[in-house]
Design an enzyme around this catalytic site. Structure first.
Site, PDB file in Angstrom:
ATOM      1  N   GLU A  94       0.824  -1.196   0.000  1.00  0.00           N
ATOM      2  CA  GLU A  94       0.000   0.000   0.000  1.00  0.00           C
ATOM      3  C   GLU A  94       0.866   1.257   0.000  1.00  0.00           C
ATOM      4  O   GLU A  94       1.922   1.300   0.632  1.00  0.00           O
ATOM      5  CB  GLU A  94      -0.913   0.019   1.225  1.00  0.00           C
ATOM      6  CG  GLU A  94      -2.071  -0.939   1.094  1.00  0.00           C
ATOM      7  CD  GLU A  94      -2.726  -1.244   2.426  1.00  0.00           C
ATOM      8  OE1 GLU A  94      -3.944  -1.025   2.544  1.00  0.00           O
ATOM      9  OE2 GLU A  94      -2.029  -1.703   3.337  1.00  0.00           O
ATOM     10  N   CYS A 107       3.173   8.322   1.738  1.00  0.00           N
ATOM     11  CA  CYS A 107       3.528   7.341   2.778  1.00  0.00           C
ATOM     12  C   CYS A 107       3.752   6.013   2.067  1.00  0.00           C
ATOM     13  O   CYS A 107       2.822   5.428   1.506  1.00  0.00           O
ATOM     14  CB  CYS A 107       2.402   7.222   3.802  1.00  0.00           C
ATOM     15  SG  CYS A 107       2.750   6.024   5.116  1.00  0.00           S
ATOM     16  N   CYS A 114       4.838  -6.887   7.762  1.00  0.00           N
ATOM     17  CA  CYS A 114       5.771  -6.369   8.768  1.00  0.00           C
ATOM     18  C   CYS A 114       6.042  -7.431   9.828  1.00  0.00           C
ATOM     19  O   CYS A 114       5.114  -8.113  10.270  1.00  0.00           O
ATOM     20  CB  CYS A 114       5.192  -5.112   9.426  1.00  0.00           C
ATOM     21  SG  CYS A 114       6.337  -4.311  10.591  1.00  0.00           S
ATOM     22  N   CYS A 118       3.753  -4.867  16.451  1.00  0.00           N
ATOM     23  CA  CYS A 118       3.206  -3.915  17.413  1.00  0.00           C
ATOM     24  C   CYS A 118       1.733  -4.221  17.625  1.00  0.00           C
ATOM     25  O   CYS A 118       0.984  -4.437  16.668  1.00  0.00           O
ATOM     26  CB  CYS A 118       3.388  -2.481  16.906  1.00  0.00           C
ATOM     27  SG  CYS A 118       5.122  -2.017  16.681  1.00  0.00           S
ATOM     28  N   CYS A 121      -1.268  -2.148  15.794  1.00  0.00           N
ATOM     29  CA  CYS A 121      -1.103  -1.851  14.364  1.00  0.00           C
ATOM     30  C   CYS A 121      -1.716  -2.959  13.512  1.00  0.00           C
ATOM     31  O   CYS A 121      -1.396  -4.143  13.691  1.00  0.00           O
ATOM     32  CB  CYS A 121       0.388  -1.700  14.044  1.00  0.00           C
ATOM     33  SG  CYS A 121       0.735  -1.313  12.314  1.00  0.00           S
ATOM     34  N   ASN A 222       5.793   5.292  21.743  1.00  0.00           N
ATOM     35  CA  ASN A 222       4.511   4.680  22.106  1.00  0.00           C
ATOM     36  C   ASN A 222       4.373   4.189  23.547  1.00  0.00           C
ATOM     37  O   ASN A 222       3.353   3.590  23.890  1.00  0.00           O
ATOM     38  CB  ASN A 222       4.194   3.506  21.173  1.00  0.00           C
ATOM     39  CG  ASN A 222       4.260   3.910  19.720  1.00  0.00           C
ATOM     40  OD1 ASN A 222       3.818   4.988  19.352  1.00  0.00           O
ATOM     41  ND2 ASN A 222       4.857   3.069  18.894  1.00  0.00           N
ATOM     42  N   CYS A 338      -2.338   6.162   9.926  1.00  0.00           N
ATOM     43  CA  CYS A 338      -1.194   5.517  10.564  1.00  0.00           C
ATOM     44  C   CYS A 338      -1.628   4.269  11.323  1.00  0.00           C
ATOM     45  O   CYS A 338      -2.536   4.306  12.147  1.00  0.00           O
ATOM     46  CB  CYS A 338      -0.538   6.523  11.519  1.00  0.00           C
ATOM     47  SG  CYS A 338       0.898   5.874  12.374  1.00  0.00           S
TER      48      CYS A 338
END
Length: 354
Positions: A94, A107, A114, A118, A121, A222, A338
């Site tokens: 994306e 972006c 990934c 996290c 996410c 975070n 995000c």
């Protein structure tokens, strides 16, 4: 994977021309191809009008351009576009385009999926499929710019490597892509307009800092304590928060540069006044700024979004000591914000609440 034209630097293009033509190609021909691909955004060798016809035809038959193809474009009510791009091997990534006045931000992704996991996410739910090549990274920018009639000469273009993937776990390709993106004869972006976001892969941060050409560095923080960060970001079990902050203090900032700390606010988890005060202590004596991001929700994410009053209170505490900004959510309704990139298709888009 088959080699493609996009992703090659000028020297590699010169070697390719020699193989295709059988030697004896003047060096200026490589520069013509290089500038046509990156600066003029010619989509394939057949369109490089400065080359002799026979060389164009041989080059076009030797390898594809390497630009991704759009499976779908989702457009938000706020003007954000989320492109689901298909790569040569059939996998997809994306890319998000966020317009704001005369400024445009791309972006882009650095991996298919990934590996960092996290907990807040959506991309983490994909797992890692593979790294992107330098050409596939640059190709996202070339595609999105071409699809929207944008160029570095006439538009304020920013690129943030904050899409799918952990860029520092694909550093070789990320740095090669950076060189192509900032070369005035290449894509022509300003080095100051490139940003890379990492979960905190400390050895690779050190390697990045040694590169003469590199994006600005953003750290996905975070959490305000080791225990909290381990729960939210399992990578902390290997790269501890105290070691990460020490690496940030040692990072060789350029005179014009400051570190960015990104902090996703999770309702009732890491958004208290005490958390804000601890963030101030973590960032003390660093040339930095803090970007706050109220959680962008999604299916399968077990956290809530704090209300605006809590976000504002957190910001007020941090900004007394450190420049602190609240990042405006863009493209939530199309899962482009995000933490929301999960290759969501039209069939599985769900309404976003909050």
């Amino acid at each position: 994977m088959e080699q493609a034209l996009v992703g090659l630097d000028a020297a590699e293009i010169g070697e390719l021309l020699g193989r295709v033509w059988g030697g004896g190609v003047p060096s200026f021909r490589a520069r013509q191809v290089y500038e046509a691909v990156y600066h003029q955004r010619v989509s394939g060798a057949a369109g490089i009008s400065t080359l002799p016809k026979e060389l164009r035809e041989r080059l076009a038959g030797a390898l594809p351009s390497g630009l991704p193809e759009a499976d779908h474009c989702y457009e938000s009510t706020d003007g954000t576009k989320r492109y689901l791009l298909r790569l040569a091997d059939g996998k997809s990534v994306e890319t998000v385009l966020m317009p704001e006045g005369e400024r445009y931000t791309f972006c882009i992704s650095s991996q298919v999926g990934c590996p960092v996991n996290c907990r807040f996410c959506l991309t983490a739910l994909l797992g890692l499929e593979r790294n992107l090549t330098a050409g596939e990274i640059v190709g996202q920018v070339l595609f999105a710019a071409g699809a929207n009639g944008l160029s570095a000469e006439v538009s304020k273009l920013n690129v943030v490597m904050m899409g799918q993937g952990e860029p520092l776990l694909n550093l070789e390709n990320v740095l090669k892509a950076t060189r192509l993106l900032v070369d005035p004869k290449g894509v022509g972006l300003s080095e100051r307009r490139l940003t890379l976001s990492t979960s905190g892969i400390i050895p690779k941060m050190l390697e990045l800092g040694k590169s003469p050409l590199r994006p600005k560095l953003a750290i996905s923080l975070n959490a305000s304590t080791e225990e909290q960060r381990r729960e939210l970001m399992p990578v902390t079990r290997k790269y501890h928060l105290s070691d990460l902050m020490e690496a940030c203090r040692a990072y060789p900032l350029r005179p014009w540069e400051r570190l960015t700390f990104e902090y996703v606010l999770l309702k009732g988890v890491n958004d208290t006044d005490a958390d804000a005060r601890r963030v101030v202590k973590l960032a003390a004596n660093l040339k930095c700024k803090v970007n706050l991001i109220a959680l962008n929700p999604g299916p399968g994410i077990p956290y809530g979004t704090p209300d605006q009053a809590r976000v504002d209170a957190f910001q007020q505490i941090v900004r007394r000591a450190v420049p602190c900004f609240v990042r405006k959510p863009r493209g939530r309704d199309i899962y482009a914000a995000c933490g929301q990139l999960k290759r969501m298709s039209e069939e599985n888009l769900l309404p976003v609440v909050g």
